[in-house]
Design an enzyme around this catalytic site. Structure first.
Site, PDB file in Angstrom:
ATOM      1  N   THR A  13       1.625   1.488   8.318  1.00  0.00           N
ATOM      2  CA  THR A  13       2.367   0.921   7.193  1.00  0.00           C
ATOM      3  C   THR A  13       3.337  -0.169   7.618  1.00  0.00           C
ATOM      4  O   THR A  13       3.663  -0.328   8.791  1.00  0.00           O
ATOM      5  CB  THR A  13       3.162   2.023   6.462  1.00  0.00           C
ATOM      6  OG1 THR A  13       4.147   2.544   7.344  1.00  0.00           O
ATOM      7  CG2 THR A  13       2.249   3.148   5.992  1.00  0.00           C
ATOM      8  N   ASP A  14       3.796  -0.896   6.606  1.00  0.00           N
ATOM      9  CA  ASP A  14       4.868  -1.866   6.821  1.00  0.00           C
ATOM     10  C   ASP A  14       6.209  -1.157   6.594  1.00  0.00           C
ATOM     11  O   ASP A  14       6.248   0.064   6.416  1.00  0.00           O
ATOM     12  CB  ASP A  14       4.689  -3.083   5.904  1.00  0.00           C
ATOM     13  CG  ASP A  14       4.737  -2.728   4.417  1.00  0.00           C
ATOM     14  OD1 ASP A  14       5.203  -1.616   4.052  1.00  0.00           O
ATOM     15  OD2 ASP A  14       4.307  -3.560   3.610  1.00  0.00           O
ATOM     16  N   ALA A  15       7.276  -1.891   6.578  1.00  0.00           N
ATOM     17  CA  ALA A  15       8.613  -1.293   6.446  1.00  0.00           C
ATOM     18  C   ALA A  15       8.812  -0.572   5.116  1.00  0.00           C
ATOM     19  O   ALA A  15       9.678   0.289   4.999  1.00  0.00           O
ATOM     20  CB  ALA A  15       9.682  -2.377   6.614  1.00  0.00           C
ATOM     21  N   GLY A  16       7.978  -0.894   4.125  1.00  0.00           N
ATOM     22  CA  GLY A  16       8.112  -0.251   2.820  1.00  0.00           C
ATOM     23  C   GLY A  16       7.233   0.977   2.634  1.00  0.00           C
ATOM     24  O   GLY A  16       7.180   1.544   1.547  1.00  0.00           O
ATOM     25  N   VAL A  18       3.970   1.022   2.790  1.00  0.00           N
ATOM     26  CA  VAL A  18       2.691   0.609   2.217  1.00  0.00           C
ATOM     27  C   VAL A  18       1.782   0.195   3.369  1.00  0.00           C
ATOM     28  O   VAL A  18       2.239  -0.427   4.334  1.00  0.00           O
ATOM     29  CB  VAL A  18       2.888  -0.566   1.225  1.00  0.00           C
ATOM     30  CG1 VAL A  18       1.563  -1.123   0.751  1.00  0.00           C
ATOM     31  CG2 VAL A  18       3.744  -0.118   0.047  1.00  0.00           C
TER      32      VAL A  18
END
Length: 137
Positions: A13-16, A18
């Site tokens: 995932t990315d920082a969010g 997602v």
């Protein structure tokens, strides 16, 4: 249609939270690899026995909905078209039956030793042709 389960981990995932867009490509690759293995055509065996490897030539990805941390996904792979030195896969990534991503992936058959196009061995070609999915209207 062949499918494998995969879980979304933090590293995907990315920082969010997602799934990072490039990670979907890795999920698709795993499904194609397992599709080959399930048919008795492990990639290492193809390289050793037939001097054959596959390389992605083109991809079309349609991102429909995001996958998120901890989601359990199904990643599908089906053979859409087989030619003498290339194969086109129809793939998708689903969560609870909902399509999150659809993809068309064209792979080229290459000689492992010189990395140039190489026809599929006759038996493999015939096996693949029998597995082509019916054409979609």
């Amino acid at each position: 249609m062949f499918s494998i389960p995969t879980r979304v981990y933090w590293e995907d995932t990315d920082a969010g939270g997602v799934v990072y867009h490039a990670q979907y490509v890795a999920f698709l690759e795993r499904a194609r690899t397992e599709w080959l293995r399930a048919g008795g055509h492990g990639q290492e065996l193809l390289r050793q026995d037939h001097d054959l490897v596959f390389a992605v030539r083109a991809m079309r990805l349609d991102f429909l909905r995001p996958a998120r941390l901890d989601d359990l996904l199904q990643v599908t792979a089906g053979l859409q078209q087989c030619k003498r030195a290339s194969v086109v896969f129809a793939q998708s990534i689903l969560r609870n039956g909902e399509i999150l991503l659809s993809a068309e992936v064209k792979v080229a058959a290459l000689s492992a030793s010189v990395f140039k196009p190489k026809p599929l061995p006759d038996a493999l070609y015939e096996s693949f042709k029998q597995q082509e999915l019916p054409a979609q209207p």
